[in-house]
Design a protein around this motif. Structure first.
Motif, mmCIF file in Angstrom:
data_model
loop_
_atom_site.group_PDB
_atom_site.id
_atom_site.type_symbol
_atom_site.label_atom_id
_atom_site.label_comp_id
_atom_site.label_asym_id
_atom_site.label_seq_id
_atom_site.Cartn_x
_atom_site.Cartn_y
_atom_site.Cartn_z
ATOM 1 N N SER A 95 0.847 -1.188 0.000
ATOM 2 C CA SER A 95 0.000 0.000 0.000
ATOM 3 C C SER A 95 0.887 1.243 0.000
ATOM 4 N N LEU A 96 0.378 2.282 -0.584
ATOM 5 C CA LEU A 96 1.160 3.517 -0.667
ATOM 6 C C LEU A 96 1.049 4.371 0.574
ATOM 7 N N VAL A 97 0.118 4.025 1.422
ATOM 8 C CA VAL A 97 -0.141 4.924 2.544
ATOM 9 C C VAL A 97 0.657 4.548 3.792
ATOM 10 N N VAL A 98 1.240 3.361 3.769
ATOM 11 C CA VAL A 98 1.917 2.874 4.964
ATOM 12 C C VAL A 98 3.396 3.243 4.934
ATOM 13 N N TYR A 99 3.910 3.623 6.091
ATOM 14 C CA TYR A 99 5.340 3.821 6.251
ATOM 15 C C TYR A 99 6.061 2.562 5.793
ATOM 16 N N PRO A 100 7.218 2.621 5.153
ATOM 17 C CA PRO A 100 8.008 3.821 4.896
ATOM 18 C C PRO A 100 7.802 4.435 3.518
ATOM 19 N N PHE A 101 7.071 3.739 2.644
ATOM 20 C CA PHE A 101 7.078 4.198 1.260
ATOM 21 C C PHE A 101 6.351 5.513 1.079
ATOM 22 N N ALA A 102 5.310 5.717 1.856
ATOM 23 C CA ALA A 102 4.590 6.980 1.741
ATOM 24 C C ALA A 102 5.548 8.146 2.001
ATOM 25 N N ASP A 103 6.407 7.983 2.999
ATOM 26 C CA ASP A 103 7.376 9.044 3.319
ATOM 27 C C ASP A 103 8.431 9.179 2.227
ATOM 28 N N LEU A 104 8.910 8.042 1.749
ATOM 29 C CA LEU A 104 9.963 8.077 0.720
ATOM 30 C C LEU A 104 9.481 8.787 -0.542
ATOM 31 N N LEU A 105 8.221 8.560 -0.876
ATOM 32 C CA LEU A 105 7.691 9.156 -2.113
ATOM 33 C C LEU A 105 7.724 10.677 -2.086
ATOM 34 N N GLU A 106 7.749 11.227 -0.893
ATOM 35 C CA GLU A 106 7.801 12.685 -0.775
ATOM 36 C C GLU A 106 9.070 13.268 -1.392
ATOM 37 N N TYR A 107 10.091 12.452 -1.553
ATOM 38 C CA TYR A 107 11.367 12.933 -2.101
ATOM 39 C C TYR A 107 11.395 12.946 -3.624
ATOM 40 N N ARG A 108 10.314 12.506 -4.253
ATOM 41 C CA ARG A 108 10.345 12.408 -5.707
ATOM 42 C C ARG A 108 10.347 13.784 -6.363
ATOM 43 N N GLN A 109 10.861 13.819 -7.600
ATOM 44 C CA GLN A 109 10.787 15.043 -8.403
ATOM 45 C C GLN A 109 9.322 15.332 -8.711
ATOM 46 N N SER A 110 9.028 16.615 -8.891
ATOM 47 C CA SER A 110 7.625 16.948 -9.141
ATOM 48 C C SER A 110 7.148 16.353 -10.464
ATOM 49 N N ARG A 111 8.078 16.166 -11.416
ATOM 50 C CA ARG A 111 7.641 15.626 -12.713
ATOM 51 C C ARG A 111 7.632 14.089 -12.737
ATOM 52 N N ALA A 112 8.077 13.466 -11.655
ATOM 53 C CA ALA A 112 8.136 12.001 -11.651
ATOM 54 C C ALA A 112 6.726 11.406 -11.617
ATOM 55 N N GLN A 113 6.550 10.358 -12.391
ATOM 56 C CA GLN A 113 5.269 9.642 -12.407
ATOM 57 C C GLN A 113 5.255 8.627 -11.273
ATOM 58 N N VAL A 114 4.107 8.468 -10.647
ATOM 59 C CA VAL A 114 3.933 7.405 -9.660
ATOM 60 C C VAL A 114 2.840 6.467 -10.169
ATOM 61 N N VAL A 115 3.182 5.189 -10.251
ATOM 62 C CA VAL A 115 2.209 4.204 -10.696
ATOM 63 C C VAL A 115 2.120 3.109 -9.639
ATOM 64 N N ALA A 116 0.917 2.787 -9.234
ATOM 65 C CA ALA A 116 0.726 1.706 -8.265
ATOM 66 C C ALA A 116 0.078 0.517 -8.955
ATOM 67 N N LEU A 117 0.662 -0.646 -8.737
ATOM 68 C CA LEU A 117 0.075 -1.885 -9.259
ATOM 69 C C LEU A 117 -0.527 -2.618 -8.093
ATOM 70 N N ASN A 118 -1.802 -2.840 -8.163
ATOM 71 C CA ASN A 118 -2.452 -3.490 -7.036
ATOM 72 C C ASN A 118 -3.753 -4.128 -7.476
ATOM 73 N N ARG A 119 -4.150 -5.106 -6.693
ATOM 74 C CA ARG A 119 -5.413 -5.774 -6.989
ATOM 75 C C ARG A 119 -6.602 -4.881 -6.702
ATOM 76 N N GLU A 120 -6.476 -4.096 -5.626
ATOM 77 C CA GLU A 120 -7.594 -3.243 -5.232
ATOM 78 C C GLU A 120 -7.202 -1.777 -5.347
ATOM 79 N N ALA A 121 -8.208 -0.944 -5.451
ATOM 80 C CA ALA A 121 -7.937 0.486 -5.516
ATOM 81 C C ALA A 121 -7.318 0.956 -4.203
ATOM 82 N N LEU A 122 -6.303 1.788 -4.297
ATOM 83 C CA LEU A 122 -5.627 2.327 -3.121
ATOM 84 C C LEU A 122 -5.914 3.811 -3.024
ATOM 85 N N SER A 123 -5.690 4.346 -1.853
ATOM 86 C CA SER A 123 -5.702 5.800 -1.794
ATOM 87 C C SER A 123 -4.312 6.262 -2.224
ATOM 88 N N LEU A 124 -4.280 7.128 -3.193
ATOM 89 C CA LEU A 124 -3.028 7.486 -3.849
ATOM 90 C C LEU A 124 -2.669 8.938 -3.590
#
Ligand code: ZN
Length: 232
Positions: free
Chosen positions: A183-212
């Protein structure tokens, strides 16, 4: 857009992976509801520094059940490793099961955020790279009588700064972040994603819809099927 299109358009990819990537290799998520280890005590205690220090036998009994030495990397690990070998991707994983390494991901392209179960060291004499088979036979270091442990991050322990830094640098450089099996909302990845470039694309692959996070895309479906179709 499908996964292939995202991958083809990216210069620098970072894969962020979690337990869902390894369930396809037969490794259950020990945190999942009603997981195999639904005992009286919670993994948050059994995998804590306190438990290891005060009740090492209890820690050992639990951690032993997390080893799946016969598990093999699946197509998700393999395709990610191939992209890493070509210098196109890095992998940051929460998994401690060694499967990204076994799939051939180059060391410098892999951040095992929570460590690796198969890296055993002695808490007393500090010797490293001990055999996990020996550890699974006994938690006592024959050489010195100390208590062995795997090099994983326990509850109450922090991520080493150098490791955190490697993850952040990879994310800062990426123009595509693919989150898979977690999931994208759980530590640590949610925090890590904050460091991305503003133009970087984020794509989540998952069986169920996530809050993104805002601007992130989602591909709903079976990640194994998606990666099976990827041309590297
Ligand atoms: Zn020792």
């Amino acid at each position: 857009m499908d996964l292939q299109t995202y991958l083809d358009q990216a210069q620098k990819i970072v894969f962020l992976t979690g337990a869902g990537v390894s369930t396809a290799s037969g490794i259950p998520d020990y945190r999942s509801k009603g997981g195999l280890y639904g005992g009286k005590e919670r993994p948050e205690y059994l995998l804590s520094r306190t438990c290891l220090a005060k009740e090492p036998q209890k820690f050992y009994a639990f951690v032993q059940k997390m080893y799946y030495p016969k598990a093999q990397p699946n197509v998700i690990h393999q395709k990610m490793a191939q992209l890493a070998q070509k210098g196109r991707a890095k992998i940051i994983t929460q998994n401690i099961d060694d499967l990204h390494r076994q799939a051939g991901t180059p060391e410098d392209c892999l951040v095992e955020f929570h460590g690796n179960l198969y890296e055993i060291f002695c808490q007393k004499c500090g010797q490293r790279h001990l055999s996990y088979q020996d550890y699974l036979a006994s938690p006592i270091h024959i050489g010195c009588g100390g208590i062995l442990r795997p090099d994983i991050i326990l509850y109450e322990e922090g991520i080493p700064t150098s490791r955190l830094q490697r993850a952040i640098v990879a994310i800062q450089r990426a123009d595509l972040l693919v989150v898979c099996g977690t999931s994208l909302v759980v530590y640590p990845f949610a925090d890590l994603l904050e460091y991305r470039q503003s133009r970087a694309q984020v794509v989540a692959l998952n069986r169920e819809a996530l809050s993104l996070p805002r601007g992130a895309q989602q591909i709903i479906g079976d990640a194994r099927e998606q990666f099976a179709q990827v041309r590297v």
